[in-house]
Enzyme design. Structure first.
Site, PDB file in Angstrom:
ATOM      1  N   ASN A   1      -4.786   6.278  -7.141  1.00  0.00           N
ATOM      2  CA  ASN A   1      -5.342   7.717  -7.087  1.00  0.00           C
ATOM      3  C   ASN A   1      -4.173   8.884  -7.474  1.00  0.00           C
ATOM      4  O   ASN A   1      -3.997   9.649  -6.587  1.00  0.00           O
ATOM      5  CB  ASN A   1      -5.999   7.941  -5.637  1.00  0.00           C
ATOM      6  CG  ASN A   1      -4.949   7.849  -4.481  1.00  0.00           C
ATOM      7  OD1 ASN A   1      -3.668   7.358  -4.630  1.00  0.00           O
ATOM      8  ND2 ASN A   1      -5.047   8.628  -3.203  1.00  0.00           N
TER       9      ASN A   1
ATOM     10  N   ASP B   1       0.908   2.479   3.902  1.00  0.00           N
ATOM     11  CA  ASP B   1       0.018   3.398   3.262  1.00  0.00           C
ATOM     12  C   ASP B   1       0.807   4.891   3.199  1.00  0.00           C
ATOM     13  O   ASP B   1       0.304   5.959   3.564  1.00  0.00           O
ATOM     14  CB  ASP B   1      -1.248   3.671   4.423  1.00  0.00           C
ATOM     15  CG  ASP B   1      -2.198   4.427   3.898  1.00  0.00           C
ATOM     16  OD1 ASP B   1      -2.219   4.895   2.413  1.00  0.00           O
ATOM     17  OD2 ASP B   1      -3.198   4.924   4.513  1.00  0.00           O
TER      18      ASP B   1
ATOM     19  N   GLY C   1      -2.402  11.718   5.755  1.00  0.00           N
ATOM     20  CA  GLY C   1      -1.356  10.844   5.313  1.00  0.00           C
ATOM     21  C   GLY C   1      -0.083  11.080   6.004  1.00  0.00           C
ATOM     22  O   GLY C   1       0.162  12.184   6.473  1.00  0.00           O
TER      23      GLY C   1
ATOM     24  N   HIS D   1       0.714  -1.382  -0.061  1.00  0.00           N
ATOM     25  CA  HIS D   1      -0.145   0.094  -0.015  1.00  0.00           C
ATOM     26  C   HIS D   1       0.861   1.111   0.042  1.00  0.00           C
ATOM     27  O   HIS D   1       1.250   1.777   1.127  1.00  0.00           O
ATOM     28  CB  HIS D   1      -0.860   0.009   1.340  1.00  0.00           C
ATOM     29  CG  HIS D   1      -1.977   1.090   1.354  1.00  0.00           C
ATOM     30  ND1 HIS D   1      -3.174   0.647   1.577  1.00  0.00           N
ATOM     31  CD2 HIS D   1      -2.145   2.171   0.923  1.00  0.00           C
ATOM     32  CE1 HIS D   1      -4.228   1.471   1.372  1.00  0.00           C
ATOM     33  NE2 HIS D   1      -3.513   2.473   0.980  1.00  0.00           N
TER      34      HIS D   1
ATOM     35  N   ASP E   1      -8.895   3.132  -3.278  1.00  0.00           N
ATOM     36  CA  ASP E   1      -8.099   3.457  -2.215  1.00  0.00           C
ATOM     37  C   ASP E   1      -8.027   4.974  -2.053  1.00  0.00           C
ATOM     38  O   ASP E   1      -7.539   5.568  -3.115  1.00  0.00           O
ATOM     39  CB  ASP E   1      -6.861   2.956  -1.839  1.00  0.00           C
ATOM     40  CG  ASP E   1      -6.332   3.421  -0.495  1.00  0.00           C
ATOM     41  OD1 ASP E   1      -6.816   2.789   0.479  1.00  0.00           O
ATOM     42  OD2 ASP E   1      -5.466   4.304  -0.402  1.00  0.00           O
TER      43      ASP E   1
END
Ligand code: DOR
Length: 431
Positions: free
Chosen positions: A96, A307, A326, A62, A154
């Protein structure tokens, strides 16, 4: 053919259940031999790794790499360098970007750029729906053929259960995995942190744990109905872990990951109003952190995934509500896992390495995550004694958005080998 001999390290390979002191001989891009006391010869480059741990190269399921479209946050080059520094020989990249990776052409673009650098393996993930709008599904067969490793919207939840059902059904035909970002938007509303006593105290709008749990439950049930393959991204709540545990016990095809910030930090960290603590899903309560750790330890959660979500400094230097969510995670993942999972004894060394390498490789269906003879020599070397303060200024990532700045952490990657070639040594990229 080049020959590289790694001597005297502790070889930890969950794919073979090995955890013992051995030598590894690499010939060209392959692991030629794993044995005790391999004799060095003139034509080999020999590296003494006494006191170090040798593992199959880490794979991050991720990562947000931002190129194309958001190169002020991260590029494929800087993201690849950050990965290699973090010990990752492979990263799966979320779609994305701008344009969104939802068609063959955009996928080709990513692949062409990724291969230019040859630092880490880049596995592109394509969008589940066109423009990640949650309405029309993309062309899964074409995307798979063009190199998509999995599918995900995502960053956004797929609001319609009907669309998710179709997606799972259709993806099953092509044996494609769907990675789900679970968050019921109607319930999350304008929340910017976990809903609980801290959000009340700080006067910030909260995101209830239920917003995540309802969708985890929904998507697992849809996977059961369709017999499709679902992977739950960044699980952050105790009930979320429980739902996955029950589903696995029932034999439903579900896998799941947890991010380091979700097993290290709680919503208390937000009290600083440091926008680097803003992340979706948000930092939760200490009981959630304990449940994530337990979930990783008992295999309910299969993988550790960062992530990695780099953002520019000026974007984060705003009011908490306005900051993008984030955390830049590639370069701190291992020492956080080492210090918060391995050193306290929650996970054994084999379990930790399985979560960072072997299981992510299995989830993606790639022939990696192993140190078996004959396999590609993608390898990470860890120095268990190395202690260092997190210094975002030293990051290769353009995203210096970390809540761990100044934290002293132990257990860092000190060498990353891809295709038999050393790409990182002592924290520096090898040119
Ligand atoms: O915090 C996050 N940032 N969560 C996501 O799901 C998306 C990511 C991003 O793209 O910045």
């Amino acid at each position: 053919m080049s020959m590289l001999l790694l001597k005297n390290g502790l070889v930890v390979d969950p794919s073979q259940g090995i955890s013992e002191k051995m030598d590894i001989l690499i010939q060209g891009d392959k692991i030629a031999k794993v044995a005790k006391n391999i004799e060095a010869s003139q034509e080999m480059k020999t590296i003494d790794l006494t006191g170090k741990v040798i593992t199959p190269g880490f794979i991050d399921l991720h990562v947000h790499i931002r190129e194309p479209g958001f190169e002020h946050k991260e590029t494929i080059l800087t993201g690849s360098m950050a990965a290699v520094r973090g010990g990752f020989t492979g990263i799966a990249c979320m779609p994305n970007t701008n344009p969104i990776i939802d068609n063959e052409g955009n996928l080709e673009l990513i692949k062409a750029r990724a291969n230019r650098y040859n630092l880490t393996n880049i596995y592109p993930i394509a969008a589940v729906t066109k423009g990640q709008k949650g309405q029309e599904i993309t062309e899964y067969g074409i995307l798979k053929e063009a190199g998509a490793i999995a599918l995900s919207d995502d960053g956004l939840n797929i609001e319609s259960a009907q669309v998710m059902r179709k997606a799972l059904d259709y993806a099953k035909i092509f044996d494609l995995l769907i990675i789900s970002h679970c968050e019921d938007q109607s319930l999350a509303g304008s929340g910017v942190m976990h809903e609980g006593f801290m959000s009340t105290k700080l006067g910030l709008a909260g995101i209830p744990a239920l917003a995540e749990e309802m969708i985890i439950d929904r998507d697992i049930r849809l996977a059961e109905l369709t017999k499709g393959k679902i992977h739950i991204a960044h699980v952050s709540t105790r009930e979320g872990v429980e739902i996955i545990r029950r589903a696995k016990a029932k034999g439903i095809k579900v896998t799941a990951e947890a991010a380091p910030h979700h097993f290290v930090l709680t919503h208390e960290a937000v009290a600083s109003y440091d926008t680097n603590t803003k992340v979706y899903p948000p930092l939760r309560e200490k009981e959630d952190v304990a449940a994530i750790i337990k979930g990783l330890a008992d295999g309910t959660l299969d993988a550790i995934a960062t992530d990695h979500a780099p953002h520019a400094r000026e974007e984060k230097e705003v009011e908490y509500e306005l900051a993008p969510p984030g955390i830049s995670g590639l370069e701190t993942a291992l020492p956080l896992a080492w210090q918060y999972l391995y050193l306290p004894g929650h996970l054994s060394l084999l379990e930790l390495v399985a979560c960072l390498s072997t299981k992510p490789a299995q989830i993606l269906g790639i022939d990696r995550g192993t140190l078996q003879e004959g396999k590609v020599a993608d390898i990470t070397v860890i120095d268990p004694q190395k202690t260092e303060k997190v210094d975002p200024q030293s990051f290769y990532s353009m995203g210096r958005n970390t809540p761990f700045k100044g934290w002293e952490l132990q257990g860092w990657p000190v060498m990353t080998i891809k295709d038999g070639q050393i790409k990182m040594e002592n924290g520096r990229i090898v040119e």
